[in-house]
Design a protein around this motif. Structure first.
Motif, PDB file in Angstrom:
ATOM      1  N   GLU A  90     -21.290 -20.883 122.189  1.00  0.00           N
ATOM      2  CA  GLU A  90     -21.833 -19.856 121.295  1.00  0.00           C
ATOM      3  C   GLU A  90     -23.053 -19.185 121.921  1.00  0.00           C
ATOM      4  OE1 GLU A  90     -24.327 -19.675 117.179  1.00  0.00           O
ATOM      5  OE2 GLU A  90     -22.702 -21.151 117.253  1.00  0.00           O
ATOM      6  N   ASP A  91     -23.925 -19.994 122.531  1.00  0.00           N
ATOM      7  CA  ASP A  91     -25.082 -19.423 123.226  1.00  0.00           C
ATOM      8  C   ASP A  91     -24.634 -18.442 124.304  1.00  0.00           C
ATOM      9  OD1 ASP A  91     -26.672 -21.015 121.675  1.00  0.00           O
ATOM     10  OD2 ASP A  91     -27.314 -22.358 123.284  1.00  0.00           O
ATOM     11  N   ASN A  92     -23.652 -18.865 125.076  1.00  0.00           N
ATOM     12  CA  ASN A  92     -23.168 -18.015 126.169  1.00  0.00           C
ATOM     13  C   ASN A  92     -22.538 -16.734 125.629  1.00  0.00           C
ATOM     14  OD1 ASN A  92     -23.991 -19.978 127.977  1.00  0.00           O
ATOM     15  ND2 ASN A  92     -21.974 -20.939 128.112  1.00  0.00           N
ATOM     16  N   TYR A  93     -21.809 -16.845 124.518  1.00  0.00           N
ATOM     17  CA  TYR A  93     -21.173 -15.674 123.916  1.00  0.00           C
ATOM     18  C   TYR A  93     -22.229 -14.667 123.466  1.00  0.00           C
ATOM     19  CZ  TYR A  93     -18.230 -12.885 120.797  1.00  0.00           C
ATOM     20  OH  TYR A  93     -17.573 -11.850 120.182  1.00  0.00           O
ATOM     21  N   CYS A  94     -23.265 -15.159 122.801  1.00  0.00           N
ATOM     22  CA  CYS A  94     -24.315 -14.254 122.308  1.00  0.00           C
ATOM     23  C   CYS A  94     -25.058 -13.581 123.463  1.00  0.00           C
ATOM     24  CB  CYS A  94     -25.294 -15.022 121.427  1.00  0.00           C
ATOM     25  SG  CYS A  94     -24.660 -15.390 119.775  1.00  0.00           S
ATOM     26  N   MET A  95     -25.294 -14.312 124.527  1.00  0.00           N
ATOM     27  CA  MET A  95     -25.959 -13.705 125.690  1.00  0.00           C
ATOM     28  C   MET A  95     -25.081 -12.607 126.284  1.00  0.00           C
ATOM     29  SD  MET A  95     -28.978 -14.902 126.046  1.00  0.00           S
ATOM     30  CE  MET A  95     -29.315 -14.215 127.659  1.00  0.00           C
ATOM     31  N   GLU A  96     -23.778 -12.857 126.325  1.00  0.00           N
ATOM     32  CA  GLU A  96     -22.862 -11.886 126.909  1.00  0.00           C
ATOM     33  C   GLU A  96     -22.693 -10.653 126.023  1.00  0.00           C
ATOM     34  OE1 GLU A  96     -18.083 -11.498 127.963  1.00  0.00           O
ATOM     35  OE2 GLU A  96     -19.005 -13.486 127.841  1.00  0.00           O
ATOM     36  N   LYS A  97     -22.551 -10.865 124.701  1.00  0.00           N
ATOM     37  CA  LYS A  97     -22.255  -9.765 123.784  1.00  0.00           C
ATOM     38  C   LYS A  97     -23.512  -9.043 123.293  1.00  0.00           C
ATOM     39  CE  LYS A  97     -17.742 -10.297 123.601  1.00  0.00           C
ATOM     40  NZ  LYS A  97     -16.799  -9.234 124.038  1.00  0.00           N
ATOM     41  N   PHE A  98     -24.587  -9.804 123.061  1.00  0.00           N
ATOM     42  CA  PHE A  98     -25.776  -9.218 122.424  1.00  0.00           C
ATOM     43  C   PHE A  98     -27.008  -9.244 123.321  1.00  0.00           C
ATOM     44  CE2 PHE A  98     -23.494 -11.553 118.845  1.00  0.00           C
ATOM     45  CZ  PHE A  98     -22.725 -10.458 118.489  1.00  0.00           C
ATOM     46  N   ASN A  99     -26.872  -9.866 124.493  1.00  0.00           N
ATOM     47  CA  ASN A  99     -27.992  -9.976 125.420  1.00  0.00           C
ATOM     48  C   ASN A  99     -29.187 -10.713 124.810  1.00  0.00           C
ATOM     49  OD1 ASN A  99     -29.019  -9.593 128.028  1.00  0.00           O
ATOM     50  ND2 ASN A  99     -30.210  -7.802 127.383  1.00  0.00           N
ATOM     51  N   CYS A 100     -28.891 -11.693 123.964  1.00  0.00           N
ATOM     52  CA  CYS A 100     -29.942 -12.513 123.376  1.00  0.00           C
ATOM     53  C   CYS A 100     -29.325 -13.825 122.897  1.00  0.00           C
ATOM     54  CB  CYS A 100     -30.638 -11.800 122.220  1.00  0.00           C
ATOM     55  SG  CYS A 100     -29.562 -11.458 120.809  1.00  0.00           S
ATOM     56  N   ARG A 101     -30.171 -14.778 122.569  1.00  0.00           N
ATOM     57  CA  ARG A 101     -29.694 -16.055 122.042  1.00  0.00           C
ATOM     58  C   ARG A 101     -29.384 -15.931 120.541  1.00  0.00           C
ATOM     59  NH1 ARG A 101     -30.336 -20.793 124.482  1.00  0.00           N
ATOM     60  NH2 ARG A 101     -31.142 -21.808 122.600  1.00  0.00           N
ATOM     61  N   PRO A 102     -28.624 -16.872 119.979  1.00  0.00           N
ATOM     62  CA  PRO A 102     -28.214 -16.760 118.566  1.00  0.00           C
ATOM     63  C   PRO A 102     -29.370 -16.600 117.582  1.00  0.00           C
ATOM     64  CG  PRO A 102     -26.866 -18.404 119.652  1.00  0.00           C
ATOM     65  CD  PRO A 102     -27.907 -17.985 120.654  1.00  0.00           C
ATOM     66  N   VAL A 103     -30.469 -17.317 117.765  1.00  0.00           N
ATOM     67  CA  VAL A 103     -31.593 -17.199 116.826  1.00  0.00           C
ATOM     68  C   VAL A 103     -32.228 -15.823 116.915  1.00  0.00           C
ATOM     69  CG1 VAL A 103     -33.881 -18.073 116.215  1.00  0.00           C
ATOM     70  CG2 VAL A 103     -32.029 -19.683 116.734  1.00  0.00           C
ATOM     71  N   ASP A 104     -32.300 -15.259 118.118  1.00  0.00           N
ATOM     72  CA  ASP A 104     -32.825 -13.899 118.268  1.00  0.00           C
ATOM     73  C   ASP A 104     -31.939 -12.906 117.521  1.00  0.00           C
ATOM     74  OD1 ASP A 104     -34.860 -14.792 120.039  1.00  0.00           O
ATOM     75  OD2 ASP A 104     -33.433 -14.743 121.697  1.00  0.00           O
ATOM     76  N   TYR A 105     -30.641 -13.078 117.663  1.00  0.00           N
ATOM     77  CA  TYR A 105     -29.707 -12.189 116.972  1.00  0.00           C
ATOM     78  C   TYR A 105     -29.827 -12.344 115.460  1.00  0.00           C
ATOM     79  CZ  TYR A 105     -25.354  -9.812 115.755  1.00  0.00           C
ATOM     80  OH  TYR A 105     -24.428  -8.955 115.214  1.00  0.00           O
TER      81      TYR A 105
END
Length: 447
Positions: free
Chosen positions: A236-251
């Motif tokens: 999930e962390d890797n997905y958020c970095m790839e899709k949103f350029n941030c970690r899940p909590v940042d998103y």
């Protein structure tokens, strides 16, 4: 009707060694050692064979997954491969009739373990299941358990780069309209309410940013809670970095979700700064130890999260990643995995009980359940120590956890007996087992 729950072996409450007085579904008096009730009682229940705890509160589940326990294609997998295996099976087979049975069975199983309040995170809406929340409201009333129905959602499918099949997602406007409908019909914020509603976009990789933000607006309008999965796996962390350029909590913060209305399922992979920020915002965390161990997802930082200011509750999670709905078993697993994470001296059975009661109630925004205190609702679980597993046990409350209690002899919800002599008072479990078993066979035929 004033009922004296009299002289338990032990009770998880301060100043109630001789039991409690229940009137009109509320705890109105605690009877300390050597004391008698202040006023006459109409009825006495002899609790001398029971250890009493507050009713357990389950804060994360997926009831429909009871239909795919230990599915041959899904065992021995981590989260993303597990989901990719099961989504097509669920999409093809989850229908209103078997969804109703899955809900009934999960609620009954939870209650028999000592659970008096439950939240289910339902996010799967294939054609024909538009009334899923109505079905769950009906079944909660039928079984007798308090429930927070979470109107879950997904609107990013495989064609959008997401994980779920196109056939189980809905568009934003359809989701938001039904969220408002369900809130208007079922959300009761009064003391002692049996039914409340939360809004629960499934996870960052299955919903749009607009849906996350619009859900916040609806939560503010209707004074309800918000729920989602977060921080469960490294994938999930890797997905958020790839899709949103941030970690899940940042998103999550970008979407307006760092606030005290929110509780998150799992919350495993947070760094120190994220723990601090989540605690400062009073975001709740539902710890799901059994599911986390089955899927090898990781270990929740419960101590750090609580110290930072996060309420920490407990959940069984879905019955396809647990694979049961026994919250008392989850209490034991919470004790064990947290001792592995930390140490034996700093994690006690009282911590595990607190997560399953007061902590879970805080996650759901409930101030009237989760403890045996004056003015709280009379929701309690009664366990016997007469099985072989308890023989030789010295501390009754510790024995429930360490010796592995898993079935309540009695359960009281709002002053009413919903389980007596280990059997639900409103559900024929033999009939339920037969009907649910027959329905689940169709999921195996999808192999």
């Amino acid at each position: 009707m004033r009922i004296w729950i009299k002289d338990p072996i032990a009770i998880l409450a301060d100043g109630a060694e001789r039991g409690v007085i229940v009137e009109d579904g509320v705890i109105v008096e605690l009877i300390a050692s050597g004391k008698e009730p202040m006023l006459p009682v109409d009825q006495t229940f002899d609790a001398s064979q029971h250890v009493i705890t507050p009713g357990l509160v389950n804060t994360h589940h997926h009831f429909f997954q009871t239909l795919t326990r230990a599915h041959p294609d899904a065992i021995n997998k981590e989260l993303f491969p597990w989901l990719q295996t099961l989504y097509p099976i669920w999409a093809k087979n989850v229908k209103p009739d078997n969804f109703r049975l899955g809900t009934r069975l999960a609620l009954t199983e939870l209650m028999m373990s000592g659970c008096t309040a439950a939240s289910d995170h339902h996010y799967l809406f294939p054609d024909g299941l538009e009334d899923a929340m109505d079905i769950q409201a009906e079944e909660a009333e039928r079984v007798g358990v308090r429930m927070t129905i979470t109107r879950g959602s997904m609107n990013l499918s495989q064609k959008d780069g997401g994980l779920p099949p196109d056939t189980v997602v809905q568009d934003e406007d359809t989701i938001l309209a039904d969220c408002e409908r369900v809130l208007s019909r079922y959300h009761d914020t009064s003391k002692g309410s049996k039914l409340q509603v939360a809004l629960a976009p499934c996870a960052p990789f299955t919903v749009t940013k607009r849906l996350m933000q619009e859900s916040v607006d609806l939560a503010n309008k209707y004074d309800c809670r918000l729920h989602t999965h977060l921080g469960e796996t490294i994938d999930e962390d890797n997905y958020c970095m790839e899709k949103f350029n941030c970690r899940p909590v940042d998103y999550l913060e970008e979407c307006g979700w760092l606030n005290e209305r929110v509780w998150l399922a799992h919350g495993i992979h947070f760094n120190d700064d994220e723990v601090r920020r989540l605690g400062h915002a009073c975001v709740g965390i539902c710890h799901c130890p059994t599911s986390n161990m089955v899927l090898a997802s990781g270990q929740c930082r419960t101590k750090e999260l609580e110290a930072a200011g996060c309420p920490v509750g407990l959940g069984v999670d879905g019955s396809a990643s647990n694979d049961n709905s026994n919250l008392m078993e989850g209490v034991r697993h919470a004790l064990m995995i947290n001792r592995l994470t930390y140490d034996a001296a700093s994690i006690t059975h009282f911590d595990a009980f607190r997560w399953a009661t007061e902590g879970s109630a805080k996650c759901l925004g409930r101030k009237d359940i989760g403890a045996i205190r004056l003015g709280m609702m009379a929701d309690m679980a009664f366990y016997k120590l007469d099985e072989l597993r308890f023989s030789g046990a010295g501390d009754p409350l510790a024995a429930l956890v360490l010796c592995g209690a898993h079935t309540a002899d009695r359960v009281m919800i709002a002053g009413d007996w919903t389980v007596a002599d280990g059997i639900p008072t409103q559900i024929d479990i033999a009939e339920l087992r037969h009907e649910h078993g027959a329905a689940s066979k169709r999921f195996l035929e999808s192999l």
